[in-house]
Design an enzyme around this catalytic site. Structure first.
Site, PDB file in Angstrom:
ATOM      1  N   ASP A  37       0.791  -1.231   0.000  1.00 56.33           N
ATOM      2  CA  ASP A  37       0.000   0.000   0.000  1.00 56.33           C
ATOM      3  C   ASP A  37       0.823   1.280   0.000  1.00 56.33           C
ATOM      4  O   ASP A  37       0.345   2.321  -0.423  1.00 56.33           O
ATOM      5  CB  ASP A  37      -0.891   0.036   1.252  1.00 56.33           C
ATOM      6  CG  ASP A  37      -2.266  -0.525   0.944  1.00 56.33           C
ATOM      7  OD1 ASP A  37      -2.477  -0.890  -0.227  1.00 56.33           O
ATOM      8  OD2 ASP A  37      -3.094  -0.582   1.857  1.00 56.33           O
TER       9      ASP A  37
ATOM     10  N   HIS B  49      30.154   5.407   1.498  1.00 52.25           N
ATOM     11  CA  HIS B  49      28.716   5.660   1.351  1.00 52.25           C
ATOM     12  C   HIS B  49      27.988   5.596   2.696  1.00 52.25           C
ATOM     13  O   HIS B  49      26.868   5.112   2.783  1.00 52.25           O
ATOM     14  CB  HIS B  49      28.087   4.683   0.347  1.00 52.25           C
ATOM     15  CG  HIS B  49      28.479   4.971  -1.064  1.00 52.25           C
ATOM     16  ND1 HIS B  49      28.304   4.096  -2.091  1.00 52.25           N
ATOM     17  CD2 HIS B  49      29.056   6.061  -1.613  1.00 52.25           C
ATOM     18  CE1 HIS B  49      28.754   4.631  -3.220  1.00 52.25           C
ATOM     19  NE2 HIS B  49      29.221   5.822  -2.942  1.00 52.25           N
TER      20      HIS B  49
ATOM     21  N   ASP C 116      28.516  15.103   2.163  1.00 50.42           N
ATOM     22  CA  ASP C 116      28.364  14.963   0.712  1.00 50.42           C
ATOM     23  C   ASP C 116      26.864  14.988   0.457  1.00 50.42           C
ATOM     24  O   ASP C 116      26.143  14.047   0.803  1.00 50.42           O
ATOM     25  CB  ASP C 116      28.995  13.641   0.249  1.00 50.42           C
ATOM     26  CG  ASP C 116      29.019  13.502  -1.274  1.00 50.42           C
ATOM     27  OD1 ASP C 116      28.370  14.315  -1.963  1.00 50.42           O
ATOM     28  OD2 ASP C 116      29.682  12.564  -1.765  1.00 50.42           O
TER      29      ASP C 116
ATOM     30  N   ASP D 202      26.244  18.181  -6.513  1.00 48.22           N
ATOM     31  CA  ASP D 202      26.994  17.105  -5.842  1.00 48.22           C
ATOM     32  C   ASP D 202      28.220  17.736  -5.181  1.00 48.22           C
ATOM     33  O   ASP D 202      29.245  17.921  -5.826  1.00 48.22           O
ATOM     34  CB  ASP D 202      27.400  16.040  -6.868  1.00 48.22           C
ATOM     35  CG  ASP D 202      28.116  14.860  -6.226  1.00 48.22           C
ATOM     36  OD1 ASP D 202      28.143  14.780  -4.985  1.00 48.22           O
ATOM     37  OD2 ASP D 202      28.647  14.021  -6.978  1.00 48.22           O
TER      38      ASP D 202
ATOM     39  N   HIS E 182      38.230   5.615  -4.674  1.00 50.08           N
ATOM     40  CA  HIS E 182      37.244   5.990  -5.708  1.00 50.08           C
ATOM     41  C   HIS E 182      37.900   6.776  -6.837  1.00 50.08           C
ATOM     42  O   HIS E 182      39.110   6.956  -6.854  1.00 50.08           O
ATOM     43  CB  HIS E 182      36.082   6.777  -5.079  1.00 50.08           C
ATOM     44  CG  HIS E 182      36.494   8.027  -4.357  1.00 50.08           C
ATOM     45  ND1 HIS E 182      36.824   9.183  -5.007  1.00 50.08           N
ATOM     46  CD2 HIS E 182      36.639   8.300  -3.034  1.00 50.08           C
ATOM     47  CE1 HIS E 182      37.127  10.120  -4.118  1.00 50.08           C
ATOM     48  NE2 HIS E 182      37.035   9.605  -2.907  1.00 50.08           N
TER      49      HIS E 182
ATOM     50  N   HIS F 116      33.146  12.500 -12.017  1.00 51.96           N
ATOM     51  CA  HIS F 116      32.198  11.850 -12.935  1.00 51.96           C
ATOM     52  C   HIS F 116      31.359  12.918 -13.596  1.00 51.96           C
ATOM     53  O   HIS F 116      31.252  14.040 -13.092  1.00 51.96           O
ATOM     54  CB  HIS F 116      31.304  10.879 -12.146  1.00 51.96           C
ATOM     55  CG  HIS F 116      30.708  11.488 -10.902  1.00 51.96           C
ATOM     56  ND1 HIS F 116      29.593  12.285 -10.942  1.00 51.96           N
ATOM     57  CD2 HIS F 116      31.104  11.468  -9.603  1.00 51.96           C
ATOM     58  CE1 HIS F 116      29.318  12.715  -9.713  1.00 51.96           C
ATOM     59  NE2 HIS F 116      30.225  12.242  -8.880  1.00 51.96           N
TER      60      HIS F 116
ATOM     61  N   HIS G  78      25.611  10.584 -11.118  1.00 52.69           N
ATOM     62  CA  HIS G  78      26.646   9.992 -11.981  1.00 52.69           C
ATOM     63  C   HIS G  78      25.997   9.948 -13.359  1.00 52.69           C
ATOM     64  O   HIS G  78      25.305   9.007 -13.707  1.00 52.69           O
ATOM     65  CB  HIS G  78      27.038   8.589 -11.519  1.00 52.69           C
ATOM     66  CG  HIS G  78      27.741   8.607 -10.193  1.00 52.69           C
ATOM     67  ND1 HIS G  78      28.172   7.474  -9.563  1.00 52.69           N
ATOM     68  CD2 HIS G  78      28.110   9.627  -9.377  1.00 52.69           C
ATOM     69  CE1 HIS G  78      28.757   7.795  -8.417  1.00 52.69           C
ATOM     70  NE2 HIS G  78      28.722   9.094  -8.282  1.00 52.69           N
TER      71      HIS G  78
ATOM     72  N   GLU H  16      36.682  15.517  -7.226  1.00 49.35           N
ATOM     73  CA  GLU H  16      36.490  15.133  -5.833  1.00 49.35           C
ATOM     74  C   GLU H  16      37.560  14.189  -5.271  1.00 49.35           C
ATOM     75  O   GLU H  16      37.271  13.065  -4.892  1.00 49.35           O
ATOM     76  CB  GLU H  16      35.115  14.498  -5.661  1.00 49.35           C
ATOM     77  CG  GLU H  16      34.777  13.399  -6.665  1.00 49.35           C
ATOM     78  CD  GLU H  16      33.395  12.790  -6.417  1.00 49.35           C
ATOM     79  OE1 GLU H  16      33.134  12.351  -5.287  1.00 49.35           O
ATOM     80  OE2 GLU H  16      32.583  12.766  -7.358  1.00 49.35           O
TER      81      GLU H  16
ATOM     82  N   TYR I 293      41.202   8.696   2.982  1.00 46.22           N
ATOM     83  CA  TYR I 293      40.410   8.116   4.080  1.00 46.22           C
ATOM     84  C   TYR I 293      41.276   7.155   4.879  1.00 46.22           C
ATOM     85  O   TYR I 293      41.783   6.171   4.327  1.00 46.22           O
ATOM     86  CB  TYR I 293      39.190   7.382   3.504  1.00 46.22           C
ATOM     87  CG  TYR I 293      38.481   8.191   2.438  1.00 46.22           C
ATOM     88  CD1 TYR I 293      37.483   9.102   2.777  1.00 46.22           C
ATOM     89  CD2 TYR I 293      38.868   8.091   1.095  1.00 46.22           C
ATOM     90  CE1 TYR I 293      36.875   9.870   1.803  1.00 46.22           C
ATOM     91  CE2 TYR I 293      38.263   8.868   0.115  1.00 46.22           C
ATOM     92  CZ  TYR I 293      37.267   9.755   0.466  1.00 46.22           C
ATOM     93  OH  TYR I 293      36.671  10.532  -0.501  1.00 46.22           O
TER      94      TYR I 293
ATOM     95  N   ARG J  11      37.228  14.549   1.939  1.00 54.96           N
ATOM     96  CA  ARG J  11      36.948  14.648   0.505  1.00 54.96           C
ATOM     97  C   ARG J  11      36.502  16.079   0.242  1.00 54.96           C
ATOM     98  O   ARG J  11      35.802  16.681   1.069  1.00 54.96           O
ATOM     99  CB  ARG J  11      35.854  13.663   0.064  1.00 54.96           C
ATOM    100  CG  ARG J  11      35.514  13.787  -1.423  1.00 54.96           C
ATOM    101  CD  ARG J  11      34.692  12.630  -2.006  1.00 54.96           C
ATOM    102  NE  ARG J  11      33.375  12.473  -1.442  1.00 54.96           N
ATOM    103  CZ  ARG J  11      33.018  11.557  -0.568  1.00 54.96           C
ATOM    104  NH1 ARG J  11      33.904  10.695  -0.109  1.00 54.96           N
ATOM    105  NH2 ARG J  11      31.787  11.513  -0.107  1.00 54.96           N
TER     106      ARG J  11
ATOM    107  N   GLU K 278      34.757  18.230  -2.895  1.00 54.46           N
ATOM    108  CA  GLU K 278      34.115  17.987  -4.195  1.00 54.46           C
ATOM    109  C   GLU K 278      33.395  19.230  -4.699  1.00 54.46           C
ATOM    110  O   GLU K 278      32.552  19.797  -4.005  1.00 54.46           O
ATOM    111  CB  GLU K 278      33.095  16.838  -4.055  1.00 54.46           C
ATOM    112  CG  GLU K 278      32.265  16.604  -5.302  1.00 54.46           C
ATOM    113  CD  GLU K 278      31.348  15.390  -5.199  1.00 54.46           C
ATOM    114  OE1 GLU K 278      30.872  15.099  -4.077  1.00 54.46           O
ATOM    115  OE2 GLU K 278      31.118  14.737  -6.231  1.00 54.46           O
TER     116      GLU K 278
HETATM  117  N1  GLY Z   1      27.712  11.768  -3.979  1.00 56.31           N
HETATM  118  C1  GLY Z   1      28.104  10.812  -4.922  1.00 56.31           C
HETATM  119  C2  GLY Z   1      29.418  11.114  -5.454  1.00 56.31           C
HETATM  120  O1  GLY Z   1      30.092  11.969  -4.942  1.00 56.31           O
HETATM  121  O2  GLY Z   1      29.821  10.589  -6.437  1.00 56.31           O
HETATM  122 MN    MN Z   2      30.439  12.984  -6.895  1.00 58.86          MN
HETATM  123 MN    MN Z   3      29.370  13.599  -3.859  1.00 60.24          MN
END
Ligand code: GLY
Ligand code: MN
Ligand code: MN
Length: 443
Positions: free
Chosen positions: A42, A245, A262, A273, A352, A356, A363, A386, A390, A408, A410
Site C-alpha cells: 500500500d 557511502h 556529501d 553534488d 574511488h 564523474h 553519476h 572530488e 580516508y 573529501r 568535491e
Molecule cells: N555523492 C556521490 C558522489 O560523490 O559521487
Molecule cells: Mn560525486
Molecule cells: Mn558527492
C-alpha cells in the site's frame, strides 16, 4: 502519489526531441518510464521519472512510453495511463491521453493499454530500434512482445528480430553536452546545494547530531526550490567519513572530529553534488590540517589544469599520483611512488575515482571512452572533481594521529571555451575561510 506537470516549458522537451531525431539515423527509439516502486503493498515510495523519459518529454507519470520515429507521421508518440477518477482520488492527477496530447506537444498520444498493438504498427519496416533493457521489467516484457510480433509478421520474408541498440549510450551523448536549458537548471541545483552547505557549516558545533545537520541541509534545499536530493545524504563525522557511502547519519558530532558532508539538491531533475569536510569545533588540529591541506591543494591543482580537450583519464592519473605523494608524505605508504601505484596500494586510502559526469543523474550518462580511446572533455560538459583520502580508525599501520580522518573535497564544474567555471565555488574550502565560518549560526 500526486503527479504534476513539469514546471518547465514543453518547448524545451520538443527541442530536445528534435535534436536527437537527427542522430537516430533512421532507427526508431523507445523510452520507458521508471518502474513504480511499491512497499508493503500500500505504501508508495516517492516516484521519480526516468531521466531519459523526462529529458525528452517533461512527463512525470509512471506506466508510460515514448516512441520516436524520425521523419515519420506521427514522429513523437507518447503512451500514458487513462484518466481514472477513482485512482486519481487516491494517487493524484493523471493527464490521460487527451490532456497529455495538449500539454506535452506530442504528435500522438495513446492509452498505455494500447502500447503493444500500436507499437507494432509504429515500428513496422524498421530494422533497428534503440531501447534500454533491464531498467523496467514490465516495460522490457512489453517491448519483447512487440519485437516478437514484428518478427512473426514478417514471416519468411527474410527479417530476423529487429536489432536492439542501447538507448542509454545514444541519449547519453546528448545529455553529456549541456545546452543553455540544461546549464541553467544545473546551475540552480548547484546554487541551492552550495547555499545549504554554507548553512550547514554555520550550524555545526560540538554536540549537534549528524541528523540535525541533515535537517539544516534539507530545510535549505526545499526552501529554495529543490524537489528532492540527487542521492542519499552522507553526513559523516569522525571515523564515519572513512566509510564512503555512510548514510546512517545518526551520530553525535564530537569536538575533536571532522565532519564530511556529501549532499546535493535536485532541481528540475538536475543534481548538485558537493562535498566539504571541516572541523566540528571550527578549528583544525595539526594532524587534520596536514591531511586537509594536502587534499585541498590537489583539488585546486586539478581544477587549475582543466581546459577543453583534456581527458578524464589524465585527471584520474593525476589524482592518483598526487594523492600517493601525499600518502608518502604522511607516512601512510612507503617505497617508490611508481611501485605503490602499480601495486594499487594507494587504493587503500583513495578507493574511488576523481570525478564523474554530472547532470540529471548524479553519476550522469555519457561514456568516458569511445572505441577504447579516452574522449576529450569539451566545453559544455559538466562534471565533479572530488579527490579524497580516508584513513580508518582501525588501520594500525597508519600513524596514530591520522587514524579516523577522512577528507573529501568535491566541486561541480562546467567546462567553458577557455577553462572552466566552478559552479559550487560559493562554499568555503580554504582552512582560513572554514575556520571563520563553522559554528557561527545562532542556535
Ligand atoms: N555523492 C556521490 C558522489 O560523490 O559521487
Ligand atoms: Mn560525486
Ligand atoms: Mn558527492
Amino acid at each position: 502519489m500526486t503527479m504534476r506537470k513539469s514546471t518547465e516549458n514543453p518547448e524545451i522537451f520538443k527541442r530536445r526531441r528534435k535534436k536527437i531525431v537527427a542522430g537516430l539515423n533512421g532507427a526508431a527509439l523507445i523510452v520507458a518510464s521508471h518502474p513504480e516502486q511499491i512497499r508493503n503493498d500500500d505504501v508508495h515510495h516517492f516516484y521519480r521519472q526516468d531521466s531519459n523519459m523526462y529529458y525528452l518529454t517533461g512527463f512525470e507519470e509512471p506506466e508510460s512510453f515514448l516512441v520516436i520515429r524520425p521523419g515519420k507521421t506521427p514522429e513523437s508518440v507518447l503512451f500514458v495511463r487513462e484518466k481514472n477518477i477513482e485512482r486519481e482520488t487516491w494517487d493524484g492527477f493523471r493527464f490521460g491521453p487527451e490532456g497529455a496530447q495538449k500539454e506535452f506537444l506530442m504528435d500522438a498520444v495513446y492509452p498505455i493499454e494500447e502500447f503493444q498493438k500500436q507499437c507494432i504498427e509504429l515500428l513496422k519496416g524498421y530494422e533497428e530500434v534503440y531501447y534500454r533493457q533491464y531498467k523496467n521489467k514490465d516495460a522490457d516484457q512489453l517491448v519483447e512482445k512487440v519485437l516478437l510480433a514484428l518478427k512473426q509478421a514478417y514471416g519468411r520474408s527474410g527479417y530476423g528480430l529487429m536489432t536492439l541498440k542501447d538507448a542509454d549510450s545514444f541519449l547519453g551523448e546528448f545529455r553529456l553536452r549541456k545546452d543553455e536549458d540544461d546549464i541553467s537548471n544545473l546551475r540552480k541545483a548547484c546554487q541551492i546545494s552550495a547555499d545549504a552547505h554554507v548553512a550547514a557549516m554555520k550550524f555545526t558545533k560540538p554536540g549537534v547530531t549528524e541528523r540535525q545537520v541533515q535537517a539544516v541541509l534539507a530545510y535549505n534545499f526545499y526552501m529554495n526550490g529543490a524537489a528532492r536530493v540527487g542521492y542519499p545524504y552522507i553526513i559523516a563525522s569522525g571515523n564515519n567519513a572513512t566509510t564512503l557511502h555512510y548514510n546512517f547519519n545518526d551520530q553525535v558530532c564530537k569536538k575533536d572530529d571532522l565532519l564530511l558532508i556529501d549532499a546535493g539538491a535536485e532541481y528540475n531533475y538536475y543534481s548538485g553534488d558537493i562535498t566539504r569536510t571541516y572541523p566540528i569545533s571550527g578549528q583544525f588540529t595539526a594532524a587534520q590540517k596536514k591531511v586537509y591541506q594536502g587534499v585541498l591543494t590537489i583539488q585546486q591543482d586539478l581544477i587549475a589544469y582543466l581546459k577543453p580537450g583534456i581527458f578524464f583519464k589524465d585527471l584520474h592519473e593525476m589524482a592518483a599520483d598526487r594523492l600517493t605523494d601525499l600518502m608518502l608524505e604522511l607516512g601512510l605508504v612507503s617505497g617508490r611512488k611508481e611501485d605503490v601505484i602499480k601495486s594499487n596500494q594507494h587504493r587503500k586510502y583513495y578507493p574511488h575515482g576523481v570525478g564523474h559526469w554530472l547532470g540529471m543523474d548524479v553519476h550522469d550518462s555519457g561514456v568516458y571512452f569511445i572505441n577504447g580511446e579516452p574522449r576529450p572533455v569539451e566545453a559544455g560538459m559538466t562534471f565533479t572533481i572530488e579527490p579524497g583520502l580516508y584513513i580508518p580508525q582501525n588501520d594500525m599501520s597508519a600513524p596514530a594521529e591520522l587514524r579516523g580522518i577522512g577528507v573529501r573535497i568535491e566541486d561541480d564544474i562546467i567546462m567553458t571555451a577557455n577553462g572552466c567555471d566552478v559552479m559550487t565555488s560559493g562554499v568555503p574550502k580554504t582552512i582560513e575561510e572554514i575556520e571563520k565560518i563553522v559554528g557561527t549560526a545562532a542556535h
